[in-house]
Design a protein around this motif. Sequence first.
Motif, PDB file in Angstrom:
ATOM      1  N   ASN A 138      41.671  35.642  43.149  1.00  0.00           N
ATOM      2  CA  ASN A 138      40.306  35.864  42.670  1.00  0.00           C
ATOM      3  C   ASN A 138      39.748  37.236  43.047  1.00  0.00           C
ATOM      4  O   ASN A 138      38.703  37.639  42.529  1.00  0.00           O
ATOM      5  CB  ASN A 138      39.362  34.794  43.228  1.00  0.00           C
ATOM      6  CG  ASN A 138      39.557  33.436  42.567  1.00  0.00           C
ATOM      7  OD1 ASN A 138      39.903  33.359  41.393  1.00  0.00           O
ATOM      8  ND2 ASN A 138      39.328  32.380  43.326  1.00  0.00           N
ATOM      9  N   HIS A 139      40.409  37.938  43.953  1.00  0.00           N
ATOM     10  CA  HIS A 139      39.832  39.177  44.481  1.00  0.00           C
ATOM     11  C   HIS A 139      39.602  40.236  43.406  1.00  0.00           C
ATOM     12  O   HIS A 139      38.524  40.856  43.385  1.00  0.00           O
ATOM     13  CB  HIS A 139      40.691  39.714  45.621  1.00  0.00           C
ATOM     14  CG  HIS A 139      40.659  38.846  46.833  1.00  0.00           C
ATOM     15  ND1 HIS A 139      41.326  39.160  48.011  1.00  0.00           N
ATOM     16  CD2 HIS A 139      40.024  37.659  47.078  1.00  0.00           C
ATOM     17  CE1 HIS A 139      41.123  38.208  48.896  1.00  0.00           C
ATOM     18  NE2 HIS A 139      40.343  37.290  48.361  1.00  0.00           N
ATOM     19  N   PRO A 140      40.542  40.502  42.508  1.00  0.00           N
ATOM     20  CA  PRO A 140      40.265  41.497  41.465  1.00  0.00           C
ATOM     21  C   PRO A 140      39.073  41.124  40.588  1.00  0.00           C
ATOM     22  O   PRO A 140      38.283  41.988  40.194  1.00  0.00           O
ATOM     23  CB  PRO A 140      41.568  41.528  40.657  1.00  0.00           C
ATOM     24  CG  PRO A 140      42.620  41.063  41.623  1.00  0.00           C
ATOM     25  CD  PRO A 140      41.943  40.024  42.451  1.00  0.00           C
ATOM     26  N   ARG A 141      38.949  39.819  40.284  1.00  0.00           N
ATOM     27  CA  ARG A 141      37.817  39.374  39.466  1.00  0.00           C
ATOM     28  C   ARG A 141      36.492  39.544  40.215  1.00  0.00           C
ATOM     29  O   ARG A 141      35.477  39.946  39.637  1.00  0.00           O
ATOM     30  CB  ARG A 141      37.998  37.912  39.053  1.00  0.00           C
ATOM     31  CG  ARG A 141      39.184  37.685  38.120  1.00  0.00           C
ATOM     32  CD  ARG A 141      39.284  36.208  37.721  1.00  0.00           C
ATOM     33  NE  ARG A 141      40.416  35.961  36.864  1.00  0.00           N
ATOM     34  CZ  ARG A 141      40.427  36.158  35.544  1.00  0.00           C
ATOM     35  NH1 ARG A 141      39.334  36.602  34.953  1.00  0.00           N
ATOM     36  NH2 ARG A 141      41.510  35.909  34.845  1.00  0.00           N
ATOM     37  N   LEU A 142      36.502  39.220  41.508  1.00  0.00           N
ATOM     38  CA  LEU A 142      35.288  39.382  42.309  1.00  0.00           C
ATOM     39  C   LEU A 142      34.881  40.852  42.384  1.00  0.00           C
ATOM     40  O   LEU A 142      33.696  41.191  42.238  1.00  0.00           O
ATOM     41  CB  LEU A 142      35.501  38.827  43.720  1.00  0.00           C
ATOM     42  CG  LEU A 142      35.391  37.312  43.875  1.00  0.00           C
ATOM     43  CD1 LEU A 142      35.888  36.873  45.251  1.00  0.00           C
ATOM     44  CD2 LEU A 142      33.946  36.858  43.670  1.00  0.00           C
ATOM     45  N   LEU A 143      35.841  41.723  42.613  1.00  0.00           N
ATOM     46  CA  LEU A 143      35.529  43.149  42.690  1.00  0.00           C
ATOM     47  C   LEU A 143      35.000  43.665  41.350  1.00  0.00           C
ATOM     48  O   LEU A 143      34.060  44.478  41.315  1.00  0.00           O
ATOM     49  CB  LEU A 143      36.763  43.944  43.113  1.00  0.00           C
ATOM     50  CG  LEU A 143      37.154  43.832  44.586  1.00  0.00           C
ATOM     51  CD1 LEU A 143      38.546  44.425  44.815  1.00  0.00           C
ATOM     52  CD2 LEU A 143      36.122  44.542  45.471  1.00  0.00           C
ATOM     53  N   ALA A 144      35.580  43.194  40.264  1.00  0.00           N
ATOM     54  CA  ALA A 144      35.110  43.616  38.940  1.00  0.00           C
ATOM     55  C   ALA A 144      33.684  43.109  38.688  1.00  0.00           C
ATOM     56  O   ALA A 144      32.839  43.838  38.147  1.00  0.00           O
ATOM     57  CB  ALA A 144      36.058  43.102  37.864  1.00  0.00           C
ATOM     58  N   LEU A 145      33.418  41.866  39.070  1.00  0.00           N
ATOM     59  CA  LEU A 145      32.081  41.305  38.915  1.00  0.00           C
ATOM     60  C   LEU A 145      31.067  42.091  39.744  1.00  0.00           C
ATOM     61  O   LEU A 145      29.989  42.471  39.251  1.00  0.00           O
ATOM     62  CB  LEU A 145      32.083  39.837  39.335  1.00  0.00           C
ATOM     63  CG  LEU A 145      30.723  39.139  39.421  1.00  0.00           C
ATOM     64  CD1 LEU A 145      30.008  39.163  38.074  1.00  0.00           C
ATOM     65  CD2 LEU A 145      30.885  37.705  39.933  1.00  0.00           C
ATOM     66  N   LYS A 173      30.406  30.021  44.177  1.00  0.00           N
ATOM     67  CA  LYS A 173      30.205  30.242  45.608  1.00  0.00           C
ATOM     68  C   LYS A 173      31.199  31.280  46.101  1.00  0.00           C
ATOM     69  O   LYS A 173      32.411  31.124  45.931  1.00  0.00           O
ATOM     70  CB  LYS A 173      30.394  28.940  46.387  1.00  0.00           C
ATOM     71  CG  LYS A 173      29.212  27.992  46.324  1.00  0.00           C
ATOM     72  CD  LYS A 173      28.018  28.560  47.098  1.00  0.00           C
ATOM     73  CE  LYS A 173      26.879  27.563  47.202  1.00  0.00           C
ATOM     74  NZ  LYS A 173      25.716  28.144  47.941  1.00  0.00           N
ATOM     75  N   TYR A 174      30.680  32.311  46.740  1.00  0.00           N
ATOM     76  CA  TYR A 174      31.555  33.403  47.150  1.00  0.00           C
ATOM     77  C   TYR A 174      32.661  32.939  48.088  1.00  0.00           C
ATOM     78  O   TYR A 174      33.833  33.295  47.907  1.00  0.00           O
ATOM     79  CB  TYR A 174      30.745  34.521  47.824  1.00  0.00           C
ATOM     80  CG  TYR A 174      31.659  35.615  48.331  1.00  0.00           C
ATOM     81  CD1 TYR A 174      32.179  36.556  47.453  1.00  0.00           C
ATOM     82  CD2 TYR A 174      32.062  35.665  49.666  1.00  0.00           C
ATOM     83  CE1 TYR A 174      33.060  37.540  47.888  1.00  0.00           C
ATOM     84  CE2 TYR A 174      32.937  36.641  50.114  1.00  0.00           C
ATOM     85  CZ  TYR A 174      33.428  37.572  49.218  1.00  0.00           C
ATOM     86  OH  TYR A 174      34.310  38.527  49.652  1.00  0.00           O
TER      87      TYR A 174
END
Length: 356
Positions: free
Chosen positions: A63-70, A53-54
């Motif tokens: 988590n932000h770097p992982r979200l941006l990479a995803l 869930k976003y």
Amino acid sequence: MKCFRIDESGYTGFDLLNADQPFQGATALAIDDDEAARLIKAHFPTLQATELKYRALSRRPANHPRLLALLGDLLRDFQSVTYVCDKRFLLTLMFCDYAVEPWYYARGAKFYEDGQNYSMASLLAMAGPVLLGKAELAALLAAFQRAVREKSLQALKDLVAAARRTDWKQFPEAIGPLARDACPDCLSAIAAPGVTTDAAMVVLQSLISRMEVMSDGPYQVEHDQSKNLSTYHDLLQRFIDHEGEIELRQSKIASFKFPLKLTDVRQVDSKLSPAVQLADVMIGAAIEAGMSLAGLRSGGLNPDELLPLYADDQFIHLVPSIDFEAQKEFRRGAQAEQVIDYFSTHFAAKSGRQVG
């Protein structure tokens, strides 16, 4: 067969003035569940939650770097489109559609030609609070929304009264039809059966216009079983069932053609669909970026890092703009009036008129 997974955010039905959710949007993402599960595992290998869930992920800066990479992987490697609208501006566009355009139509003026309706709505949204009075304009939009929903004689009288309480002579082109004339054609349009301020139709038209372009042949849609998406589901099914043959140009980059290549729409349990979960991540990020840029939310992904990840044809936004020349060029030759007539004729019973 290609399958787009869809998720939405910010849906509040007829109420486009909801202060807590000023933006509405949806994402369509062409990815299968196996590939989606692989990406989730690659970017969040220690995730313990049963569902991605976003909003839960974005609360933690780690988590932000992982979200941006995803998101970068999804936008680079998979077909998608995301639509976000400023709901207050959409309501202003609807005001111009119902409470202004019929007055011009009766006088032979081409209100929609080259996006003139967007220009008027943008000017009303951006300069209206100063010209008309901030509180008075807010009351006018609230009265308009109520009149569209209730369709009662009292609600229509209250709408005219609200128009007259504004400093309407500062912008008679937009407010005059109601404030000066109590235009019967405008009031009749507002009270017409099927007319609504529900934005689901507008959102879906934008998604479908891109999904149709991205699909060489028949395709399907899957979405979550949420209550909000039931409205989207019903509209999608009606589009699929529609038997008309027509193609209408909406803007420089968008058109709508029946019959659709879309052949089927299904509801699924998002907990069992990693692909639907990724659609949630994409629309969640886009809505949060809009909130951040509007100064309404902080602490999420940096919009300056997120927005450059999108290609031009992957992101559609509806916000006011006073670059009138650019709007005119973008909408030159658009068949907005024909689009409105077609959708009001074939879909008005449940969805109302489409906004140019």
